[in-house]
Design a protein around this motif. Sequence first.
Motif, PDB file in Angstrom:
ATOM      1  N   TYR A 423      27.720  -8.710   7.828  1.00  0.00           N
ATOM      2  CA  TYR A 423      27.984  -9.612   9.049  1.00  0.00           C
ATOM      3  C   TYR A 423      27.606 -11.224   8.459  1.00  0.00           C
ATOM      4  O   TYR A 423      28.395 -12.128   9.059  1.00  0.00           O
ATOM      5  CB  TYR A 423      26.923  -9.066  10.226  1.00  0.00           C
ATOM      6  N   ARG A 424      26.813 -11.412   7.851  1.00  0.00           N
ATOM      7  CA  ARG A 424      26.461 -12.803   7.542  1.00  0.00           C
ATOM      8  C   ARG A 424      27.693 -13.422   6.629  1.00  0.00           C
ATOM      9  O   ARG A 424      28.014 -14.502   6.938  1.00  0.00           O
ATOM     10  CB  ARG A 424      25.264 -12.907   6.814  1.00  0.00           C
ATOM     11  N   THR A 425      28.234 -12.744   5.592  1.00  0.00           N
ATOM     12  CA  THR A 425      28.997 -13.332   4.641  1.00  0.00           C
ATOM     13  C   THR A 425      30.332 -12.751   4.789  1.00  0.00           C
ATOM     14  O   THR A 425      31.210 -13.621   4.104  1.00  0.00           O
ATOM     15  CB  THR A 425      28.621 -12.753   3.205  1.00  0.00           C
ATOM     16  N   GLY A 426      30.808 -11.705   5.743  1.00  0.00           N
ATOM     17  CA  GLY A 426      32.071 -11.558   5.865  1.00  0.00           C
ATOM     18  C   GLY A 426      32.322 -11.249   7.165  1.00  0.00           C
ATOM     19  O   GLY A 426      31.643 -11.565   8.027  1.00  0.00           O
ATOM     20  N   GLN A 427      33.254 -10.322   7.538  1.00  0.00           N
ATOM     21  CA  GLN A 427      33.655  -9.611   8.896  1.00  0.00           C
ATOM     22  C   GLN A 427      33.728  -8.304   8.759  1.00  0.00           C
ATOM     23  O   GLN A 427      34.596  -7.527   8.153  1.00  0.00           O
ATOM     24  CB  GLN A 427      35.110 -10.187   8.953  1.00  0.00           C
ATOM     25  N   VAL A 428      33.092  -7.786   9.692  1.00  0.00           N
ATOM     26  CA  VAL A 428      32.784  -6.181   9.756  1.00  0.00           C
ATOM     27  C   VAL A 428      33.892  -5.898  10.771  1.00  0.00           C
ATOM     28  O   VAL A 428      33.840  -6.141  11.856  1.00  0.00           O
ATOM     29  CB  VAL A 428      31.235  -5.632  10.341  1.00  0.00           C
ATOM     30  N   VAL A 429      34.886  -4.823  10.160  1.00  0.00           N
ATOM     31  CA  VAL A 429      35.679  -4.475  11.156  1.00  0.00           C
ATOM     32  C   VAL A 429      34.982  -3.205  12.044  1.00  0.00           C
ATOM     33  O   VAL A 429      35.565  -3.347  13.185  1.00  0.00           O
ATOM     34  CB  VAL A 429      36.883  -3.892   9.982  1.00  0.00           C
ATOM     35  N   THR A 430      34.566  -2.492  11.523  1.00  0.00           N
ATOM     36  CA  THR A 430      34.022  -1.221  12.144  1.00  0.00           C
ATOM     37  C   THR A 430      32.986  -0.574  11.466  1.00  0.00           C
ATOM     38  O   THR A 430      32.801  -0.727  10.145  1.00  0.00           O
ATOM     39  CB  THR A 430      35.139  -0.270  12.625  1.00  0.00           C
ATOM     40  N   THR A 431      32.144   0.177  11.798  1.00  0.00           N
ATOM     41  CA  THR A 431      31.052   1.111  11.405  1.00  0.00           C
ATOM     42  C   THR A 431      30.998   2.423  11.778  1.00  0.00           C
ATOM     43  O   THR A 431      31.358   2.793  12.992  1.00  0.00           O
ATOM     44  CB  THR A 431      29.603   0.412  11.603  1.00  0.00           C
ATOM     45  N   ASP A 432      30.569   3.306  11.249  1.00  0.00           N
ATOM     46  CA  ASP A 432      30.494   4.786  11.738  1.00  0.00           C
ATOM     47  C   ASP A 432      29.342   5.347  10.994  1.00  0.00           C
ATOM     48  O   ASP A 432      29.011   5.402   9.765  1.00  0.00           O
ATOM     49  CB  ASP A 432      31.721   5.534  11.276  1.00  0.00           C
ATOM     50  N   GLY A 433      28.259   6.077  11.708  1.00  0.00           N
ATOM     51  CA  GLY A 433      27.203   6.745  11.214  1.00  0.00           C
ATOM     52  C   GLY A 433      27.533   8.061  10.772  1.00  0.00           C
ATOM     53  O   GLY A 433      28.212   8.792  11.078  1.00  0.00           O
ATOM     54  N   ARG A 434      26.867   8.368   9.541  1.00  0.00           N
ATOM     55  CA  ARG A 434      26.913   9.840   8.844  1.00  0.00           C
ATOM     56  C   ARG A 434      25.746  10.199   8.479  1.00  0.00           C
ATOM     57  O   ARG A 434      24.587   9.292   8.578  1.00  0.00           O
ATOM     58  CB  ARG A 434      27.739   9.522   7.822  1.00  0.00           C
ATOM     59  N   PRO A 435      25.462  11.473   8.105  1.00  0.00           N
ATOM     60  CA  PRO A 435      24.240  11.925   7.671  1.00  0.00           C
ATOM     61  C   PRO A 435      23.754  11.365   6.474  1.00  0.00           C
ATOM     62  O   PRO A 435      22.741  10.962   6.245  1.00  0.00           O
ATOM     63  CB  PRO A 435      24.701  13.474   7.300  1.00  0.00           C
ATOM     64  N   GLU A 436      24.717  10.870   5.505  1.00  0.00           N
ATOM     65  CA  GLU A 436      24.234  10.314   4.369  1.00  0.00           C
ATOM     66  C   GLU A 436      24.230   8.883   4.195  1.00  0.00           C
ATOM     67  O   GLU A 436      23.821   8.255   3.347  1.00  0.00           O
ATOM     68  CB  GLU A 436      25.169  10.844   3.053  1.00  0.00           C
ATOM     69  N   GLY A 437      24.584   8.128   5.596  1.00  0.00           N
ATOM     70  CA  GLY A 437      24.440   6.648   5.563  1.00  0.00           C
ATOM     71  C   GLY A 437      25.440   6.157   6.683  1.00  0.00           C
ATOM     72  O   GLY A 437      26.025   6.932   7.378  1.00  0.00           O
ATOM     73  N   PRO A 461      37.679   8.283   5.671  1.00  0.00           N
ATOM     74  CA  PRO A 461      36.727   8.595   7.028  1.00  0.00           C
ATOM     75  C   PRO A 461      36.793   9.951   7.238  1.00  0.00           C
ATOM     76  O   PRO A 461      38.027  10.760   7.219  1.00  0.00           O
ATOM     77  CB  PRO A 461      37.188   7.498   7.808  1.00  0.00           C
ATOM     78  N   ARG A 462      35.741  10.457   7.765  1.00  0.00           N
ATOM     79  CA  ARG A 462      35.357  11.736   8.206  1.00  0.00           C
ATOM     80  C   ARG A 462      36.415  12.154   9.489  1.00  0.00           C
ATOM     81  O   ARG A 462      36.611  10.945  10.162  1.00  0.00           O
ATOM     82  CB  ARG A 462      34.191  12.169   8.524  1.00  0.00           C
ATOM     83  N   LEU A 467      37.137   5.675  12.569  1.00  0.00           N
ATOM     84  CA  LEU A 467      38.193   5.200  11.617  1.00  0.00           C
ATOM     85  C   LEU A 467      39.209   6.200  11.367  1.00  0.00           C
ATOM     86  O   LEU A 467      40.544   5.773  11.244  1.00  0.00           O
ATOM     87  CB  LEU A 467      37.280   5.143  10.224  1.00  0.00           C
ATOM     88  N   ALA A 468      38.877   7.369  11.618  1.00  0.00           N
ATOM     89  CA  ALA A 468      39.901   8.371  11.484  1.00  0.00           C
ATOM     90  C   ALA A 468      40.906   8.163  12.659  1.00  0.00           C
ATOM     91  O   ALA A 468      42.224   8.466  12.454  1.00  0.00           O
ATOM     92  CB  ALA A 468      39.330   9.888  11.678  1.00  0.00           C
ATOM     93  N   GLU A 469      40.545   7.974  13.981  1.00  0.00           N
ATOM     94  CA  GLU A 469      41.438   7.681  14.803  1.00  0.00           C
ATOM     95  C   GLU A 469      42.211   6.447  14.697  1.00  0.00           C
ATOM     96  O   GLU A 469      43.424   6.770  15.095  1.00  0.00           O
ATOM     97  CB  GLU A 469      40.533   7.591  16.309  1.00  0.00           C
ATOM     98  N   GLU A 470      41.596   5.561  14.004  1.00  0.00           N
ATOM     99  CA  GLU A 470      42.668   4.267  13.657  1.00  0.00           C
ATOM    100  C   GLU A 470      43.461   4.788  12.854  1.00  0.00           C
ATOM    101  O   GLU A 470      44.590   4.061  12.754  1.00  0.00           O
ATOM    102  CB  GLU A 470      41.674   3.434  13.182  1.00  0.00           C
ATOM    103  N   SER A 471      43.259   5.501  11.809  1.00  0.00           N
ATOM    104  CA  SER A 471      44.192   5.918  10.546  1.00  0.00           C
ATOM    105  C   SER A 471      45.552   6.421  11.075  1.00  0.00           C
ATOM    106  O   SER A 471      46.324   6.803  10.349  1.00  0.00           O
ATOM    107  CB  SER A 471      43.305   6.331   9.507  1.00  0.00           C
TER     108      SER A 471
END
Length: 472
Positions: A423-437, A461-462, A467-471
């Motif tokens: 967030y500080r150095t770039g632009q976050v397009v989107t995030t998605d929570g997963r069990p592994e991270g 993306p899962r 993300l999958a909906e966007e793709s």
Amino acid sequence: MTGPETPGNRSRGKGRFPGLRGRRLLLLPSIMPDRYRSESPLSATWRPAVRERAVLVGLADGLEEDSLAELAALARAAGAEPVGRLIQSRSTPDPATFVGKGKVAQIHDLVHTTGADAIILDDELSPGQLRNLEERLRVKVLDRTALILDIFALHARSGEGKLQVELAQLNYLLPRLRGWGEAMSRLGGGIGTRGPGETKLEVDRQHIRRRITKLRRDIAGLSKSRRVKRARREQSGIPQVALAGYTNAGKSTLMNALTDAQALVADQPFATLDPKTRRLALPNGRKATLSDTVGFVRKLPHDLVEAFKSTLEEVARADLILHVADATAPDLDAQMGAVREVLGEIGAAEIPEVLALNKWDLLDEIHRARVLRRHTEGVPASALTGEGVEMVAERVAEALPRPPIEIHLLVPFDRSEVVPRLYRTGQVVTTDGRPEGTWVVARVPEAELPALAEFMVAAHPRRGSPLAEESR
């Protein structure tokens, strides 16, 4: 501004440049009269303790006396009190006296009627015009350039700022030196050139040229430190936003509203000379730096622009310019044009711009509608009340160039510091929570890739995720 010549201040002038015939020695702090000392630690930082009486003179082509309102504000900032105004309606200045002979006689009468100490003209005069007016009027004559340089000399605080102002003053002063005639002449000294030798005037010129050379060398040394700091900011990938605008448009107030910078605010021209840079948190979570520097004005002296070139590079190297305009100014379009003219002069004309129409709280509904019709791209705001400041920040976030490289990352939960860095150095397009991270799609500068390499993954993306909906 300085007062009439006295035995005290006359001795100062003779100490270094005796060929000046009692003229004021602009921007030489070491010989500045005692009247420039502060009345208090704050208020007199901005003005001399004693005010001179000045007559303001300008040329106008069908304009009214309001055209001298800005010159009056500049005069007050320099420590003068305007006691009279004269405008001659003509398109070009008289080559000998700037105004016509009849107007010179009117100025003479007004000076003696009001007891004025000085005459201030709303343009830059040639050395010959200054000399002719002083000989005919027998009072101190200053042009607009000398006045602006005087204000800069009063307000400069940093070492670099003082050097830059002195350099501009000496470049202005050099062609305007005048000697005391043949009584001080020492020209010649040899076959075909027998005479008294070199003039004292030439000695003064040589001294000023040596001083100018040293000032340029010192400023170049100080600008190296500025370049190093700027290079670090550029390498960090944090976008840079530069404040620009007409003097007294409210840039420092807006900077305080956006960043809590606690920059000094004063209702007068050129209150801020030394640049400030602060971190700016944008509504979309992205970080940027916000830099404030000197304000612009019509007929800004070219020598001053050249002297402050290293400081103005903060604007020329920015990713975005936040142009602050005084929406209450009757000549708003002319002020904005003057700002963009200077931006073009320093090589910043092609940088993207966000226009903030400041002091919106002082306008009624009729004037608000009129301003918005003329400047549909502007963002109405009041830095003083906070109205519209969030909208300015949102427009800045939208207008900042996007980082060039899109990456996909899977960030483990135990590395929680990575996402804030994005967030500080770039632009976050989107995030998605997963069990592994946390799965993140972001755009970052190339310099950030080595630090993020261990988290980068293929873009798969899962199913069912945003993300999958966007793709699809």
